[in-house]
Design a protein around this motif. Sequence first.
Motif, PDB file in Angstrom:
ATOM      1  N   GLY A  96       0.810  -1.199   0.000  1.00  0.00           N
ATOM      2  CA  GLY A  96       0.000   0.000   0.000  1.00  0.00           C
ATOM      3  C   GLY A  96       0.845   1.250   0.000  1.00  0.00           C
ATOM      4  N   ILE A  97       0.186   2.374   0.016  1.00  0.00           N
ATOM      5  CA  ILE A  97       0.881   3.646  -0.129  1.00  0.00           C
ATOM      6  C   ILE A  97       1.800   3.943   1.051  1.00  0.00           C
ATOM      7  CG2 ILE A  97      -0.979   5.010   0.911  1.00  0.00           C
ATOM      8  CD1 ILE A  97      -0.345   7.175  -1.226  1.00  0.00           C
ATOM      9  N   PHE A  98       1.545   3.315   2.215  1.00  0.00           N
ATOM     10  CA  PHE A  98       2.344   3.617   3.400  1.00  0.00           C
ATOM     11  C   PHE A  98       3.503   2.647   3.614  1.00  0.00           C
ATOM     12  CE2 PHE A  98      -1.796   5.587   4.333  1.00  0.00           C
ATOM     13  CZ  PHE A  98      -1.369   6.893   4.532  1.00  0.00           C
ATOM     14  N   GLY A  99       3.646   1.654   2.758  1.00  0.00           N
ATOM     15  CA  GLY A  99       4.821   0.791   2.798  1.00  0.00           C
ATOM     16  C   GLY A  99       5.056   0.138   4.138  1.00  0.00           C
ATOM     17  N   ALA A 100       6.273   0.322   4.676  1.00  0.00           N
ATOM     18  CA  ALA A 100       6.680  -0.327   5.928  1.00  0.00           C
ATOM     19  C   ALA A 100       6.240   0.445   7.165  1.00  0.00           C
ATOM     20  CB  ALA A 100       8.199  -0.480   5.954  1.00  0.00           C
ATOM     21  N   LEU A 101       5.658   1.623   6.982  1.00  0.00           N
ATOM     22  CA  LEU A 101       5.362   2.494   8.114  1.00  0.00           C
ATOM     23  C   LEU A 101       4.406   1.816   9.095  1.00  0.00           C
ATOM     24  CD1 LEU A 101       4.989   5.905   6.271  1.00  0.00           C
ATOM     25  CD2 LEU A 101       6.992   4.950   7.415  1.00  0.00           C
ATOM     26  N   GLY A 102       4.800   1.783  10.355  1.00  0.00           N
ATOM     27  CA  GLY A 102       3.970   1.202  11.397  1.00  0.00           C
ATOM     28  C   GLY A 102       4.093  -0.296  11.544  1.00  0.00           C
ATOM     29  N   ARG A 103       4.804  -0.938  10.630  1.00  0.00           N
ATOM     30  CA  ARG A 103       4.928  -2.400  10.698  1.00  0.00           C
ATOM     31  C   ARG A 103       6.205  -2.772  11.443  1.00  0.00           C
ATOM     32  NH1 ARG A 103       2.477  -4.641   4.943  1.00  0.00           N
ATOM     33  NH2 ARG A 103       0.444  -3.618   5.205  1.00  0.00           N
ATOM     34  N   ARG A 104       6.082  -3.760  12.305  1.00  0.00           N
ATOM     35  CA  ARG A 104       7.191  -4.135  13.159  1.00  0.00           C
ATOM     36  C   ARG A 104       7.800  -5.452  12.686  1.00  0.00           C
ATOM     37  NH1 ARG A 104       3.038  -1.914  15.543  1.00  0.00           N
ATOM     38  NH2 ARG A 104       1.901  -3.860  15.838  1.00  0.00           N
ATOM     39  N   SER A 105       9.104  -5.586  12.875  1.00  0.00           N
ATOM     40  CA  SER A 105       9.793  -6.813  12.494  1.00  0.00           C
ATOM     41  C   SER A 105      10.824  -7.140  13.555  1.00  0.00           C
ATOM     42  CB  SER A 105      10.465  -6.661  11.126  1.00  0.00           C
ATOM     43  OG  SER A 105      11.417  -5.615  11.156  1.00  0.00           O
ATOM     44  N   THR A 106      11.142  -8.412  13.689  1.00  0.00           N
ATOM     45  CA  THR A 106      12.089  -8.861  14.701  1.00  0.00           C
ATOM     46  C   THR A 106      13.387  -9.373  14.096  1.00  0.00           C
ATOM     47  OG1 THR A 106      11.084 -11.078  14.708  1.00  0.00           O
ATOM     48  CG2 THR A 106      10.239  -9.470  16.297  1.00  0.00           C
ATOM     49  N   SER A 107      13.416  -9.584  12.801  1.00  0.00           N
ATOM     50  CA  SER A 107      14.606 -10.147  12.165  1.00  0.00           C
ATOM     51  C   SER A 107      15.741  -9.135  12.140  1.00  0.00           C
ATOM     52  CB  SER A 107      14.288 -10.577  10.731  1.00  0.00           C
ATOM     53  OG  SER A 107      13.376 -11.638  10.724  1.00  0.00           O
ATOM     54  N   ARG A 108      16.955  -9.661  12.224  1.00  0.00           N
ATOM     55  CA  ARG A 108      18.138  -8.809  12.160  1.00  0.00           C
ATOM     56  C   ARG A 108      18.751  -8.813  10.770  1.00  0.00           C
ATOM     57  NH1 ARG A 108      18.650 -11.520  17.186  1.00  0.00           N
ATOM     58  NH2 ARG A 108      18.276 -10.110  18.928  1.00  0.00           N
ATOM     59  N   GLN A 109      18.250  -9.647   9.886  1.00  0.00           N
ATOM     60  CA  GLN A 109      18.772  -9.723   8.534  1.00  0.00           C
ATOM     61  C   GLN A 109      17.837  -8.967   7.595  1.00  0.00           C
ATOM     62  OE1 GLN A 109      19.169 -13.927   7.779  1.00  0.00           O
ATOM     63  NE2 GLN A 109      21.088 -14.067   8.923  1.00  0.00           N
ATOM     64  N   ASP A 110      18.429  -8.206   6.680  1.00  0.00           N
ATOM     65  CA  ASP A 110      17.643  -7.305   5.841  1.00  0.00           C
ATOM     66  C   ASP A 110      16.597  -8.045   5.016  1.00  0.00           C
ATOM     67  OD1 ASP A 110      19.246  -5.360   6.877  1.00  0.00           O
ATOM     68  OD2 ASP A 110      20.483  -5.120   5.096  1.00  0.00           O
ATOM     69  N   ALA A 111      16.978  -9.157   4.386  1.00  0.00           N
ATOM     70  CA  ALA A 111      16.038  -9.870   3.518  1.00  0.00           C
ATOM     71  C   ALA A 111      14.860 -10.402   4.315  1.00  0.00           C
ATOM     72  CB  ALA A 111      16.755 -11.007   2.797  1.00  0.00           C
ATOM     73  N   ASP A 112      15.127 -11.034   5.458  1.00  0.00           N
ATOM     74  CA  ASP A 112      14.038 -11.558   6.287  1.00  0.00           C
ATOM     75  C   ASP A 112      13.178 -10.431   6.839  1.00  0.00           C
ATOM     76  OD1 ASP A 112      14.682 -14.186   5.899  1.00  0.00           O
ATOM     77  OD2 ASP A 112      15.857 -14.388   7.738  1.00  0.00           O
ATOM     78  N   ARG A 113      13.812  -9.298   7.145  1.00  0.00           N
ATOM     79  CA  ARG A 113      13.044  -8.172   7.681  1.00  0.00           C
ATOM     80  C   ARG A 113      12.060  -7.652   6.636  1.00  0.00           C
ATOM     81  NH1 ARG A 113      17.059  -4.963   8.671  1.00  0.00           N
ATOM     82  NH2 ARG A 113      17.463  -5.846  10.722  1.00  0.00           N
TER      83      ARG A 113
END
Length: 907
Positions: A340-357
């Motif tokens: 959507g238009i807001f992309g990653a904003l507000g979404r949380r992730s726990t991975s430390r690796q860029d691809a998995d994140r």
Amino acid sequence: MVTKPYTARSRNRPDIGTVPFISEWRNLSPFADVPANAGVTNAARMLEGWTATRQKALRDTHLEAEVGEWNTVPASLLELLSKYRRAVARIVVPGGQIDFQGIRNDGGWTGTGFLVAPNLLLTNHHVLNSVAVAGSATAEFDYEWPSDKLFANAGTTEPPTVRLELSPTRLFVTSPVTGGGLDYTFVWISEKAAERFGTIHMERGSFMINAYEPTFVIHHPRGRLKEVSLDDTELLAVNSLNILYAADTDYGSSGACVFNRNGRLVALHHARQTGEALKTYYPDVPHQLSDGRPVSVGNEGVKISAIALDLESRMRRGDKDAESAAEILEQIEGPDTLTGIFGALGRRSTSRQDADRVREIYLGSEQDIDIGFWNLHWLFDGAGAPGKVEDAVTAMADLNQDIWCLTDVSPIAVAEIVKALGERFGEKFEAQFSEPDAQVRQLATAVIWRPKMVSCEKAEWPDAVSDAWTRNVPELENQGPIFQAPPGLFQVGAPDACEKLVNVVPISLRAIRSDEMRRRLASKLLVRAIDLVVAGLGNAGDWIVGGDFDPPLAHGDSDALRTRDYEPMAASDTQRGCAVNYLRSPSSGIRNVFVTADLTLVANKGDFFEVVQNRTVDRFTRKLADSRPAVLRLSLDVAGEKTSEQRLDEILDATLVPGSSPRSTPHLQRAAGTAAQPAQAWSDGLTWRGLNKLGFLSANRGPLARLLAEVAAQQRRQYSDLSPLTEVDLWVITFAEAGLGAGGVDPSFRHSNGEIGLYPLPNNIAFWIGAGAPPWNQPMPIENNIESYALYLDQIRNKSVATVGGRTLYRDLFRAPGIAGAPERQARLLAGIVHGYFVSRNYRSRSVPFDRILSGLAADEPVDRILAGTGYVHDGTTILSNRQRNIDAAIAAFRSAGSMQSETGLA
């Protein structure tokens, strides 16, 4: 992929110089690396829809004859590629530099890069892997055959070339090629480059290319003069992060730009495999093109949309390169339909690796609700209605909202929109109307929503107000009603969830813009109606009143709701359309709201609204209509965490208790009758500098054993049937969660959600261990961090948090058959709780498979097998297998340490 393949060899290394693929390419179905309904109803169907849209934009030519597969492209593409080629440069790194594998390369290497903004050059990490390497490199433009030499069939020795140095100390953002990175580097370059050679615009977009479509690559293979791959360039597969395509590339092509048949930048080329290597390592990849010719080279590109999400994540986490990431993001246009238009904003992730994140962010659609308000009166203002409906559908698909509130729209148009979204893009929407007699109205108000993403139910207004909406008012100029039809009331929440998070009231006051009395009465009546609902239900959730109006809920009118602890806020598009009023409840389940730069904030209590300056809907609608939608992202609270004003007041009340302080350390308390201070603090002798996780645990067995004993002594006063935290618990959690920097374990490590410390304290740490908890996102002494985290883990094992299915969480889980009395299994269970395996919001069904998880742990099954098919948010990704490897390594190391201790006779 450098010009000169490395000749050095290193023990236990694969072929030096080989750049690994990021994706495994075992399943070649579109977007096989994420669930089919991640972000959209069906990613494969959405891809087909955008493929058809691109084809229509090209106005397919009726062909008289074809020889094999028809693979022509629009002639204007040649003009675009010719223009873009000038922005492509050969990157030259001199000898003596340290390459991406940490090896000194005396011969140097070359790659490809291209200008994406006035001061930005994009290439691969393995081409420019560090500030030092970038500082030594040069970018050579116009390193190509002059057209007059080409026409004359004459050779050229060294064409006139423009060489520019790079400025990595001004900006350098990179993602590694190994260890789960995305293999990209942005570096600063003089503005003179763009002034002379132009730029290639970056766009977000997951669905910009489909299988069998051609790709076009501009590159410097083996450092040669610039070349373009035009033939046998078929796309073989696509997923959320990468594209796989057959095009002639070689060492030195790394960092090239990859275009689709419309001339749009799709990906950053980063790795290649020969046809034979593809057969060996990726047997599921097609060995032939669609016309039967063999695949001689397979290439992997990193999608620009994935790079944009990684940059957004860096910016939101506040990484050291966050400001540079934000600077780059200003140059990336459009939305990524998948997020959507807001992309990653507000979404949380726990991975430390860029691809998995990035994959986690794509899976994070359950962490938010995207809602749009749009007045569609323009659909029937003049001729060309069918074409206008198609344009509206295309814009809606691209903006990717979970809910659309459509005002001044005909019921026929609503049916056409829902049908087209389903047939063309695979987006399954349901619809309801505000007006009970909508089907006989020329224009009505409708709400359409995706049941896969949200639930939406129409509710009734209280009897006291139900007739007032349309009752004639003598004081009005025409003695008519305040509203022509009762506004609809829709309750919105997560799919299949009983609790509704927000009440949505779509309205249109377009017809009475000049009638000030009617507008003010509409404002007061809406507030009175909402007040009656809140009074009747107690906790009614948040409210959004949105549509085509200037904010009608005047501050004076909304003040009536302040007595019920509601906070009124508003945002308005004063130029071209919609506005929203937001009423936040004291027990709101919404963390904050993102809005586009089209809106101006009228009120913003506690910075609840966040305007995203580089996002606007204008790009989608400026050619369609004189009105544009207002779109919002409601970012949901983390399960079990309160962020409302009420919760803040609770924390403050606890803080004001004499002797307590939210900033103080949660010192372990001593039992009555013991000395005020122990003879030896548990942290005496604690050491960490330069140690990895295993070294840290091995070197501190004494201090950590004292800590466990003190935690258990304190907790036994609270829990008579204490399930104590164990040493193997600490080993497993340390391997899974502790922060590891370049110099070893890092007491100041910044974790993925902004937690600071060796161990990531949850942001509701005060709930677990009391008001004396240290702030989770502020630096603290390492002993405070370890002690607080140990108390938190012990509370997980013993504290009664909730009751689900007759189980008291989480304490009863540690007493389950096959797990009770088995410390290693209990440690795996503890890690699973920390990782969110028992949080319903992490499952598409919103139902935790308790029995499946507990029986799997009791049988020592790996976690990826335990959660396979459960609808868990990370099911089918490498995140689970990586977590399992960490846990297995921790238990193996713990056993080994125990054996060594026994053999040496150490206590």
